[in-house]
Design a protein around this motif. Structure first.
Motif, PDB file in Angstrom:
ATOM      1  N   ARG A 196       0.837  -1.202   0.000  1.00  0.00           N
ATOM      2  CA  ARG A 196       0.000   0.000   0.000  1.00  0.00           C
ATOM      3  C   ARG A 196       0.879   1.262   0.000  1.00  0.00           C
ATOM      4  O   ARG A 196       0.841   2.050   0.938  1.00  0.00           O
ATOM      5  N   PRO A 197       1.658   1.471  -1.058  1.00  0.00           N
ATOM      6  CA  PRO A 197       2.571   2.619  -1.079  1.00  0.00           C
ATOM      7  C   PRO A 197       1.877   3.910  -1.498  1.00  0.00           C
ATOM      8  O   PRO A 197       0.860   3.893  -2.192  1.00  0.00           O
ATOM      9  N   ILE A 198       2.432   5.028  -1.035  1.00  0.00           N
ATOM     10  CA  ILE A 198       1.989   6.353  -1.498  1.00  0.00           C
ATOM     11  C   ILE A 198       3.225   7.188  -1.808  1.00  0.00           C
ATOM     12  O   ILE A 198       4.212   7.166  -1.067  1.00  0.00           O
ATOM     13  N   LEU A 199       3.145   7.906  -2.922  1.00  0.00           N
ATOM     14  CA  LEU A 199       4.207   8.826  -3.308  1.00  0.00           C
ATOM     15  C   LEU A 199       3.837  10.217  -2.793  1.00  0.00           C
ATOM     16  O   LEU A 199       2.712  10.685  -3.002  1.00  0.00           O
TER      17      LEU A 199
ATOM     18  N   VAL B 132      16.613  15.178  -6.523  1.00  0.00           N
ATOM     19  CA  VAL B 132      15.499  14.234  -6.664  1.00  0.00           C
ATOM     20  C   VAL B 132      15.321  13.802  -8.126  1.00  0.00           C
ATOM     21  O   VAL B 132      14.939  12.655  -8.392  1.00  0.00           O
ATOM     22  N   GLY B 133      15.628  14.693  -9.059  1.00  0.00           N
ATOM     23  CA  GLY B 133      15.530  14.309 -10.470  1.00  0.00           C
ATOM     24  C   GLY B 133      16.500  13.187 -10.804  1.00  0.00           C
ATOM     25  O   GLY B 133      16.141  12.203 -11.465  1.00  0.00           O
ATOM     26  N   ALA B 134      17.743  13.321 -10.318  1.00  0.00           N
ATOM     27  CA  ALA B 134      18.750  12.280 -10.557  1.00  0.00           C
ATOM     28  C   ALA B 134      18.347  10.978  -9.877  1.00  0.00           C
ATOM     29  O   ALA B 134      18.475   9.889 -10.448  1.00  0.00           O
ATOM     30  N   ALA B 135      17.842  11.091  -8.648  1.00  0.00           N
ATOM     31  CA  ALA B 135      17.450   9.892  -7.908  1.00  0.00           C
ATOM     32  C   ALA B 135      16.284   9.176  -8.606  1.00  0.00           C
ATOM     33  O   ALA B 135      16.282   7.945  -8.737  1.00  0.00           O
ATOM     34  N   LEU B 136      15.307   9.948  -9.071  1.00  0.00           N
ATOM     35  CA  LEU B 136      14.156   9.334  -9.741  1.00  0.00           C
ATOM     36  C   LEU B 136      14.592   8.666 -11.042  1.00  0.00           C
ATOM     37  O   LEU B 136      14.116   7.587 -11.393  1.00  0.00           O
ATOM     38  N   ALA B 137      15.532   9.300 -11.755  1.00  0.00           N
ATOM     39  CA  ALA B 137      16.016   8.707 -13.010  1.00  0.00           C
ATOM     40  C   ALA B 137      16.719   7.383 -12.750  1.00  0.00           C
ATOM     41  O   ALA B 137      16.618   6.442 -13.540  1.00  0.00           O
ATOM     42  N   MET B 138      17.456   7.305 -11.630  1.00  0.00           N
ATOM     43  CA  MET B 138      18.138   6.041 -11.296  1.00  0.00           C
ATOM     44  C   MET B 138      17.136   4.992 -10.819  1.00  0.00           C
ATOM     45  O   MET B 138      17.306   3.799 -11.046  1.00  0.00           O
ATOM     46  N   LEU B 139      16.112   5.451 -10.135  1.00  0.00           N
ATOM     47  CA  LEU B 139      15.131   4.541  -9.533  1.00  0.00           C
ATOM     48  C   LEU B 139      14.254   3.876 -10.597  1.00  0.00           C
ATOM     49  O   LEU B 139      13.935   2.680 -10.516  1.00  0.00           O
ATOM     50  N   LEU B 140      13.903   4.644 -11.600  1.00  0.00           N
ATOM     51  CA  LEU B 140      12.867   4.219 -12.545  1.00  0.00           C
ATOM     52  C   LEU B 140      13.148   2.862 -13.208  1.00  0.00           C
ATOM     53  O   LEU B 140      12.248   2.003 -13.238  1.00  0.00           O
ATOM     54  N   PRO B 141      14.377   2.616 -13.727  1.00  0.00           N
ATOM     55  CA  PRO B 141      14.607   1.325 -14.402  1.00  0.00           C
ATOM     56  C   PRO B 141      14.478   0.129 -13.466  1.00  0.00           C
ATOM     57  O   PRO B 141      14.226  -0.987 -13.924  1.00  0.00           O
ATOM     58  N   ALA B 142      14.659   0.353 -12.154  1.00  0.00           N
ATOM     59  CA  ALA B 142      14.614  -0.769 -11.203  1.00  0.00           C
ATOM     60  C   ALA B 142      13.208  -1.029 -10.679  1.00  0.00           C
ATOM     61  O   ALA B 142      13.000  -1.893  -9.831  1.00  0.00           O
ATOM     62  N   ILE B 143      12.243  -0.262 -11.173  1.00  0.00           N
ATOM     63  CA  ILE B 143      10.882  -0.381 -10.667  1.00  0.00           C
ATOM     64  C   ILE B 143      10.092  -1.372 -11.520  1.00  0.00           C
ATOM     65  O   ILE B 143      10.106  -1.308 -12.752  1.00  0.00           O
ATOM     66  N   GLU B 144       9.417  -2.279 -10.817  1.00  0.00           N
ATOM     67  CA  GLU B 144       8.522  -3.208 -11.516  1.00  0.00           C
ATOM     68  C   GLU B 144       7.120  -2.595 -11.554  1.00  0.00           C
ATOM     69  O   GLU B 144       6.836  -1.655 -10.835  1.00  0.00           O
ATOM     70  N   THR B 145       6.296  -3.162 -12.414  1.00  0.00           N
ATOM     71  CA  THR B 145       4.922  -2.681 -12.453  1.00  0.00           C
ATOM     72  C   THR B 145       4.011  -3.746 -11.871  1.00  0.00           C
ATOM     73  O   THR B 145       3.631  -4.687 -12.551  1.00  0.00           O
ATOM     74  N   PRO B 146       3.726  -3.623 -10.578  1.00  0.00           N
ATOM     75  CA  PRO B 146       2.880  -4.630  -9.945  1.00  0.00           C
ATOM     76  C   PRO B 146       1.412  -4.362 -10.258  1.00  0.00           C
ATOM     77  O   PRO B 146       1.059  -3.271 -10.718  1.00  0.00           O
ATOM     78  N   ALA B 147       0.587  -5.330  -9.981  1.00  0.00           N
ATOM     79  CA  ALA B 147      -0.844  -5.148 -10.233  1.00  0.00           C
ATOM     80  C   ALA B 147      -1.424  -4.146  -9.238  1.00  0.00           C
ATOM     81  O   ALA B 147      -2.105  -3.204  -9.615  1.00  0.00           O
ATOM     82  N   ARG B 148      -1.101  -4.332  -7.975  1.00  0.00           N
ATOM     83  CA  ARG B 148      -1.564  -3.444  -6.899  1.00  0.00           C
ATOM     84  C   ARG B 148      -3.080  -3.235  -6.919  1.00  0.00           C
ATOM     85  O   ARG B 148      -3.577  -2.170  -6.545  1.00  0.00           O
TER      86      ARG B 148
ATOM     87  N   PRO C 212       1.057   6.066  10.299  1.00  0.00           N
ATOM     88  CA  PRO C 212       1.605   5.324  11.438  1.00  0.00           C
ATOM     89  C   PRO C 212       2.101   3.920  11.079  1.00  0.00           C
ATOM     90  O   PRO C 212       2.927   3.368  11.804  1.00  0.00           O
ATOM     91  N   GLN C 213       1.585   3.352   9.983  1.00  0.00           N
ATOM     92  CA  GLN C 213       2.002   1.982   9.653  1.00  0.00           C
ATOM     93  C   GLN C 213       3.109   1.948   8.618  1.00  0.00           C
ATOM     94  O   GLN C 213       3.535   0.880   8.190  1.00  0.00           O
ATOM     95  N   ALA C 214       3.567   3.115   8.174  1.00  0.00           N
ATOM     96  CA  ALA C 214       4.391   3.128   6.956  1.00  0.00           C
ATOM     97  C   ALA C 214       5.883   3.087   7.237  1.00  0.00           C
ATOM     98  O   ALA C 214       6.383   3.701   8.184  1.00  0.00           O
ATOM     99  N   LYS C 215       6.578   2.352   6.375  1.00  0.00           N
ATOM    100  CA  LYS C 215       8.010   2.551   6.240  1.00  0.00           C
ATOM    101  C   LYS C 215       8.210   3.806   5.394  1.00  0.00           C
ATOM    102  O   LYS C 215       7.311   4.217   4.650  1.00  0.00           O
ATOM    103  N   ILE C 216       9.379   4.400   5.512  1.00  0.00           N
ATOM    104  CA  ILE C 216       9.597   5.668   4.829  1.00  0.00           C
ATOM    105  C   ILE C 216      10.864   5.636   3.987  1.00  0.00           C
ATOM    106  O   ILE C 216      11.941   5.259   4.467  1.00  0.00           O
ATOM    107  N   ILE C 217      10.696   5.993   2.715  1.00  0.00           N
ATOM    108  CA  ILE C 217      11.844   6.303   1.854  1.00  0.00           C
ATOM    109  C   ILE C 217      11.838   7.816   1.701  1.00  0.00           C
ATOM    110  O   ILE C 217      10.815   8.408   1.363  1.00  0.00           O
ATOM    111  N   HIS C 218      12.946   8.443   1.990  1.00  0.00           N
ATOM    112  CA  HIS C 218      13.001   9.910   1.924  1.00  0.00           C
ATOM    113  C   HIS C 218      14.154  10.317   1.005  1.00  0.00           C
ATOM    114  O   HIS C 218      15.311  10.004   1.273  1.00  0.00           O
ATOM    115  N   ILE C 219      13.825  11.011  -0.075  1.00  0.00           N
ATOM    116  CA  ILE C 219      14.837  11.500  -1.014  1.00  0.00           C
ATOM    117  C   ILE C 219      14.844  13.019  -0.940  1.00  0.00           C
ATOM    118  O   ILE C 219      13.799  13.665  -1.150  1.00  0.00           O
TER     119      ILE C 219
END
Lengths: 102, 572
Positions: free
Chosen positions: B221-224, B337-353, B309-316
């Protein structure tokens, strides 16, 4: 303050910060302003120029506090601060000065 | 749009060095070389040498503000609209103190600003000379850095350095205080320095990016959570791409509005004190919060212990001191954050969610933002919608501070990064109109609309004459509820309806006030067809004030009581 026991007690919860800074008017204000705006008392301050005098070294004696990590990060952001090092309270720089404060 | 980068070729290189110039002439030449074309300010005794040098510049357009704070906010409007450092000037003493609020505002919203102040001559510093104040000392806590210039040759390093600091990393305001004798001092200039540019930021740590990608891929249950840093970094496209690839419901802070189009299917709009119920409730259920260029401001988080309260946190964030400042991050990534997002994007899968997206859809359906009166232009939401209906995404929207600001944040269909200029951190009433003038000066092709209130506009009303003088395309929509609306609302809700000092007894005739300043005005109250009148007003050129009364009892809802957790919303 003078009893050995209370000094030791406080020493347990104190930290010594060592800052390399550019040596010009205003640098001290930048550094201590970060503490005063947070009502975070600086217990001891010692500053002397280093080498040719282009830079100075500031020694700060502060109480350990949950805000200390944030304080160090804020100090590192100052343009005139070149380096920050953390030492334990056992560092002798302030201990050796104690004879001047009796 | 004029950009600094294209400007170098325009410099007549025939100017031979060495030249003997005054400090004031050096300041002007360095600003020209920096690519500055428009600056704002008010002259006075201690900065007259610089103004004398400015008078001979063919490249610099000086916009004469009528109060230094107005000049500061005009420069902020230029900087916020373009992302490039902008310049404002003031004389010593009261000129400098009047500028302080605009500088503090820039600090809290990370806006690149270079403020240049005159100071009494060096031999008189510390003597309580006429119009002497410790500008350096006053500006320490509200600038990213500041300088007191000791000699004219120092200007050759300090001015480019000031622009570099203002633009580098997390942007911010820099103040340069220049004593009058330094402005008059003659020095020989052998070589001109390179203009100050943003330093490169170290790349984010690859192993942290990898760990963050794994955490996002594994989340149920992630939120951006997007903040103003996304706008500063020019990373709104990358942020939307991440949301789409990882199927992340997305919330925005006040400062990030426009980074993701508000009608994007993944958008949950603004979070926090005046966010929609569905937005704050979704955050309450999330198991992973991905904070990008956001700083967990109290108006966004509410009571921190009750935030996600239930969330883990990634902070860029580009500023390492923001990591772990309010909430300890499970993965804290320092970097652009632009550089970080560019690096992150290729490693992201597309789950059904599927179940989480379905849950968010349900929350949106059951607890949407309620905007009563949206079809009636005589209500707050309806007026905002009617204005938006006359404009496209090319328009720039500024606001002042108060109820109108929150209504616009909730209801205006913001779809473009840098479309939205508002005072977030400092919350400065009086920001909106001068900031709109600055935005219009920087981008004259756009229509700039300033939503304001009857409380806010009076705090910098004098700049109406500047708007008329510069003939900027600024449309001021004045929502007049005859009160300090947000104070009135808080007294109503939290102080037993003891309304005190928030209801205005005297009320200026704003239409006549505007006309008196040389700005045409219409009163929507007197128009039989408000949408048609709005359309005519907004399509005209030049400045215009549009007055519209709204009811005093209208409230911004929902509202999280100050100090409460976000799920404890009132109303809406």
């Amino acid at each position: 303050m003078n009893s050995i026991a209370s000094t030791e007690n406080q020493a347990l919860s104190r930290t010594v910060l060592e800052l390399d800074v550019n040596n010009h008017a205003g640098v001290m204000s930048h550094v201590v302003g970060l503490f005063s705006r947070r009502a975070y008392n600086v217990e001891g301050i010692l500053v002397m120029p280093v080498g040719s005098g282009v830079t100075s070294r500031i020694w700060l004696l502060v109480n350990e506090d949950e805000r200390l990590d944030q304080m160090v990060k804020q100090i590192e952001k100052l343009e005139d601060v070149l380096a920050v090092r953390r030492h334990g309270a056992e560092h002798e720089v302030f201990v050796r000065l104690e004879e001047f404060f009796r | 749009m004029p950009k600094a980068a294209v400007y170098f070729e325009e410099i007549p290189l025939s100017q031979q060095t060495p030249e003997t110039l005054t400090g004031a002439q050096i300041v002007v030449r360095l600003l020209e070389r920096q690519g500055i074309r428009t600056l704002t300010g008010i002259p006075g005794g201690a900065i007259l040498p610089i103004y004398d040098a400015l008078s001979k510049s063919a490249l610099l357009h000086h916009v004469l503000a009528r109060h230094e704070q107005g000049g500061g906010f005009m420069a902020q409007g230029m900087a916020r609209a373009t992302g490039l450092p902008a310049v404002c000037m003031a004389s010593s003493g009261p000129g400098a103190t009047n500028l302080l609020t605009a500088i503090a505002d820039a600090k809290l919203d990370s806006i690149p600003l270079v403020a240049i102040t005159g100071q009494v001559p060096k031999p008189m510093i510390g003597t309580d000379a006429f119009q002497e104040v410790d500008t350096y000392g006053l500006s320490i806590p509200i600038t990213k850095h500041n300088f007191l210039v000791g000699s004219a040759d120092e200007l050759l390093s300090i001015i480019p350095r000031a622009f570099c600091i203002a633009a580098s990393g997390r942007p911010g305001p820099v103040l340069i205080d220049i004593p009058k004798d330094v402005q008059n001092q003659l020095v020989e200039v052998d070589e001109w320095p390179e203009p100050g540019r943003a330093d490169r930021v170290p790349a984010p740590a690859a192993e942290l990016i990898e760990a963050a990608a794994a955490m996002i891929n594994a989340a149920a249950r992630p939120i951006l959570y997007l903040g103003g840093g996304v706008v500063h970094s020019g990373a709104s496209g990358a942020a939307v791409a991440l949301a789409e690839k990882a199927r992340l419901p997305t919330v925005m802070t006040l400062m990030a509005l426009g980074a993701m189009p508000v009608d994007h299917p993944l958008s949950l709009g603004m979070l926090g004190m005046h966010g929609a119920r569905c937005t704050n409730l979704a955050l309450d259920e999330c198991d992973l919060l991905i904070a990008v260029g956001a700083r967990f401001d109290d108006r966004a988080t509410g009571k921190v212990a009750g935030f996600c309260p239930q969330a883990k946190i990634i902070h860029i964030d580009i500023d390492p001191s923001e990591l772990d400042k309010i909430k300890t991050a499970h993965i804290g990534i320092a970097g652009d954050v632009g550089a970080a997002l560019a690096m992150l994007l290729p490693a992201i899968e597309t789950p059904a969610r599927a179940s989480w997206l379905a849950r968010v859809t349900t929350l949106k359906a059951e607890h949407p933002l309620r905007m009563p009166g949206i079809d009636d232009p005589r209500t707050p939401y309806g007026l905002i919608r009617a204005v938006a209906d006359c404009l496209d995404d090319q328009a720039t929207i500024t606001t002042d501070v108060g109820q109108h600001q929150m209504w616009v944040a909730q209801a205006y269909p913001l779809r473009r990064s840098r479309q939205w200029l508002t005072s977030g951190g400092l919350g400065t009433m009086g920001f909106g109109m001068p900031a709109a003038i600055g935005a219009a000066l920087a981008e004259p092709q756009r229509t700039v609309v300033c939503f304001t209130g009857d409380g806010s506009i009076l705090m910098n009303i004098q700049e109406l004459v500047t708007a008329a003088e510069e003939d900027v395309n600024v449309k001021i929509v004045l929502m007049n509820n005859a009160s300090l609306g947000l104070v009135f609302q808080q007294q109503t809700l939290f102080y037993g309806e003891r309304i005190y000092a928030s209801r205005f007894k005297g009320m200026p005739d704003f239409v006549r006030v505007a006309e008196g300043f040389g700005v045409p005005a219409i009163d929507l109250d007197r128009e039989s067809d408000p949408p048609a009148a709005l359309a005519r007003a907004l399509s005209s050129s030049g400045p215009m004030l549009i007055h519209a009364s709204i009811a005093m009892h209208e409230q911004v809802l929902p509202m999280v009581p100050p100090g409460a957790a976000n799920k404890e919303m009132i109303g809406g």
